[in-house]
Write an enzyme that holds these catalytic residues in place. Structure first.
Site, PDB file in Angstrom:
ATOM      1  N   THR A 221       0.863  -1.188   0.000  1.00  0.00           N
ATOM      2  CA  THR A 221       0.000   0.000   0.000  1.00  0.00           C
ATOM      3  C   THR A 221       0.895   1.233   0.000  1.00  0.00           C
ATOM      4  O   THR A 221       1.991   1.196   0.546  1.00  0.00           O
ATOM      5  CB  THR A 221      -0.881  -0.037   1.268  1.00  0.00           C
ATOM      6  OG1 THR A 221      -1.859  -1.047   1.086  1.00  0.00           O
ATOM      7  CG2 THR A 221      -1.559   1.289   1.568  1.00  0.00           C
TER       8      THR A 221
ATOM      9  N   ARG B 281     -15.209  -5.462  -0.043  1.00  0.00           N
ATOM     10  CA  ARG B 281     -14.504  -5.148   1.208  1.00  0.00           C
ATOM     11  C   ARG B 281     -13.852  -3.759   1.104  1.00  0.00           C
ATOM     12  O   ARG B 281     -13.222  -3.429   0.114  1.00  0.00           O
ATOM     13  CB  ARG B 281     -13.445  -6.214   1.479  1.00  0.00           C
ATOM     14  CG  ARG B 281     -12.628  -5.975   2.764  1.00  0.00           C
ATOM     15  CD  ARG B 281     -11.295  -5.316   2.492  1.00  0.00           C
ATOM     16  NE  ARG B 281     -10.430  -5.310   3.656  1.00  0.00           N
ATOM     17  CZ  ARG B 281      -9.297  -4.615   3.733  1.00  0.00           C
ATOM     18  NH1 ARG B 281      -8.891  -3.892   2.713  1.00  0.00           N
ATOM     19  NH2 ARG B 281      -8.557  -4.656   4.820  1.00  0.00           N
TER      20      ARG B 281
ATOM     21  N   GLY C  69     -11.199  -1.227   3.189  1.00  0.00           N
ATOM     22  CA  GLY C  69     -10.221  -1.237   4.276  1.00  0.00           C
ATOM     23  C   GLY C  69     -10.150   0.094   4.995  1.00  0.00           C
ATOM     24  O   GLY C  69     -11.070   0.920   4.933  1.00  0.00           O
ATOM     25  N   ASP C  70      -9.040   0.297   5.674  1.00  0.00           N
ATOM     26  CA  ASP C  70      -8.838   1.501   6.478  1.00  0.00           C
ATOM     27  C   ASP C  70      -8.389   2.707   5.658  1.00  0.00           C
ATOM     28  O   ASP C  70      -8.610   3.854   6.057  1.00  0.00           O
ATOM     29  CB  ASP C  70      -7.765   1.240   7.538  1.00  0.00           C
ATOM     30  CG  ASP C  70      -6.446   0.832   6.867  1.00  0.00           C
ATOM     31  OD1 ASP C  70      -6.431  -0.232   6.195  1.00  0.00           O
ATOM     32  OD2 ASP C  70      -5.451   1.569   6.983  1.00  0.00           O
TER      33      ASP C  70
ATOM     34  N   GLY D  49      -5.812  -3.819   7.783  1.00  0.00           N
ATOM     35  CA  GLY D  49      -6.835  -2.780   7.709  1.00  0.00           C
ATOM     36  C   GLY D  49      -7.979  -2.957   8.682  1.00  0.00           C
ATOM     37  O   GLY D  49      -8.515  -1.975   9.209  1.00  0.00           O
TER      38      GLY D  49
HETATM   39  N1  ASP Z   1      -4.265  -1.267   5.076  1.00  0.00           N
HETATM   40  C1  ASP Z   1      -4.512  -1.822   3.773  1.00  0.00           C
HETATM   41  C2  ASP Z   1      -5.882  -2.450   3.764  1.00  0.00           C
HETATM   42  O1  ASP Z   1      -6.210  -3.159   4.685  1.00  0.00           O
HETATM   43  C3  ASP Z   1      -3.503  -2.837   3.347  1.00  0.00           C
HETATM   44  C4  ASP Z   1      -2.066  -2.434   3.475  1.00  0.00           C
HETATM   45  O2  ASP Z   1      -1.745  -1.431   4.118  1.00  0.00           O
HETATM   46  O3  ASP Z   1      -1.218  -3.124   2.893  1.00  0.00           O
HETATM   47  O4  ASP Z   1      -6.601  -2.289   2.811  1.00  0.00           O
END
Ligand code: ASP
Length: 300
Positions: free
Chosen positions: A172, A200, A202-203, A225
């Site tokens: 990411t 889905r 994520g954060d 996440g």
């Molecule tokens: N935080 C990201 C997510 O869960 C993944 C990552 O940081 O690699 O979508």
């Protein structure tokens, strides 16, 4: 769980990360070089009088275009083998943000997030509504297949075959910046986790979880996440800083909370109003780079 961190100070500059996770030895150099490339792209915006907000967008766009990262081209694939991007950008000076989630078929999701911010009616748009908004904003769709790399396909195959755990991919990308006027901004962009259920989110696109900027601090997080969402990660950092904490120490403390309460690991970059910056990770790697008018630094 070992927490590794570092810090520094800058007048105007951009700090980026290329994702918390476990990057294999032979890929470390390309991760670090990619981060330097992204940070320098952001810094060149500041050098020509651009704002922190412009700088983090350009840094994120460059990182999205590099296939070694899990964002833009090369993003992690869903269980169906498709790409669904999440991205957010936030302007600390004006407390405004734009974000997209589950966006399919756009080369640079951070540009769509910026268009959401500019439009100003909403903070977060998702899926086909976000795609239609992007087209109305003049951002063209691309063939979704053009965003998929062989490495992303292989990673999904490993998860499907059970030879790799279903989970976050690493890679990411994120950027935080401070301009000469002292304004702060943050951006984060990702494909999420390998083999995620379609839909889905994520954060990364959630203000206060994976991305946050106000007039005191700009933050971009990476890692597990679901855990980052559950502990309100970035907001927790901002709160601890408002309570008088020192930046690097606070990042370490909140990563410890992520582990204790969220049973999760990750990494984070942040920069504050005074130009202090810091990075920290509880994973075995997180590539990062900083670029300022005085010079660059990077690591993994
Ligand atoms: N935080 C990201 C997510 O869960 C993944 C990552 O940081 O690699 O979508």
């Amino acid at each position: 769980m070992e927490i590794v961190s570092g810090s520094g100070r800058l007048e105007a500059g951009v700090l980026v990360h290329g994702g918390a996770g476990t990057v294999e030895e032979e890929r470390k150099a390309s991760h670090e070089a990619g981060c330097l490339d992204g940070a320098r792209a952001g810094q060149s915006v500041l050098a020509t009088g651009g704002s922190a907000l412009d700088a983090v967008q350009i840094a994120a766009r460059r990182l999205e275009d590099l296939p070694q990262f899990n964002a833009g081209t090369g993003a992690a694939l869903t269980a169906d083998g498709t790409v669904e991007h999440d991205a957010a950008i936030m302007d600390g000076a004006r407390l405004r943000a734009g974000a997209v989630a589950g966006l399919a078929g756009f080369k640079n999701p951070i540009d769509v997030a910026r268009a959401v911010l500019r439009d100003g009616r909403h903070v977060l748009l998702c899926a086909e509504g976000a795609a239609r908004f992007a087209e109305r904003a003049g951002i063209g769709r691309v063939d979704p297949a053009s965003l998929i790399t062989d490495r992303a396909r292989a990673a999904l195959e490993r998860v499907r075959a059970g030879t790799a755990p279903r989970g976050w991919a690493g890679g990411t990308i994120g950027a935080v910046g401070r301009d000469a006027a002292g304004n702060l901004a943050a951006a984060t962009s990702t494909g999420g986790v390998v083999g995620k259920l379609p839909g889905r989110i994520g954060d990364s696109p959630i203000v206060g979880a994976g991305t946050l900027a106000d007039d005191a601090v700009a933050i971009s997080a990476t890692g597990d996440g679901e855990g980052i969402l559950l502990v309100g990660f970035a907001q927790r950092i901002a709160g601890a800083l408002a309570g008088g904490g020192e930046l690097e120490a606070v990042l370490r403390e909140v990563l410890a909370v992520l582990s204790a309460k969220g049973a999760a690991t990750g990494g984070v970059i942040a920069i504050d109003r005074a130009g202090r910056y810091a990075w920290a990770r509880s994973t075995s790697t997180m590539s990062w780079a900083v670029a300022t008018s005085e010079g660059d630094a990077s690591g993994i």
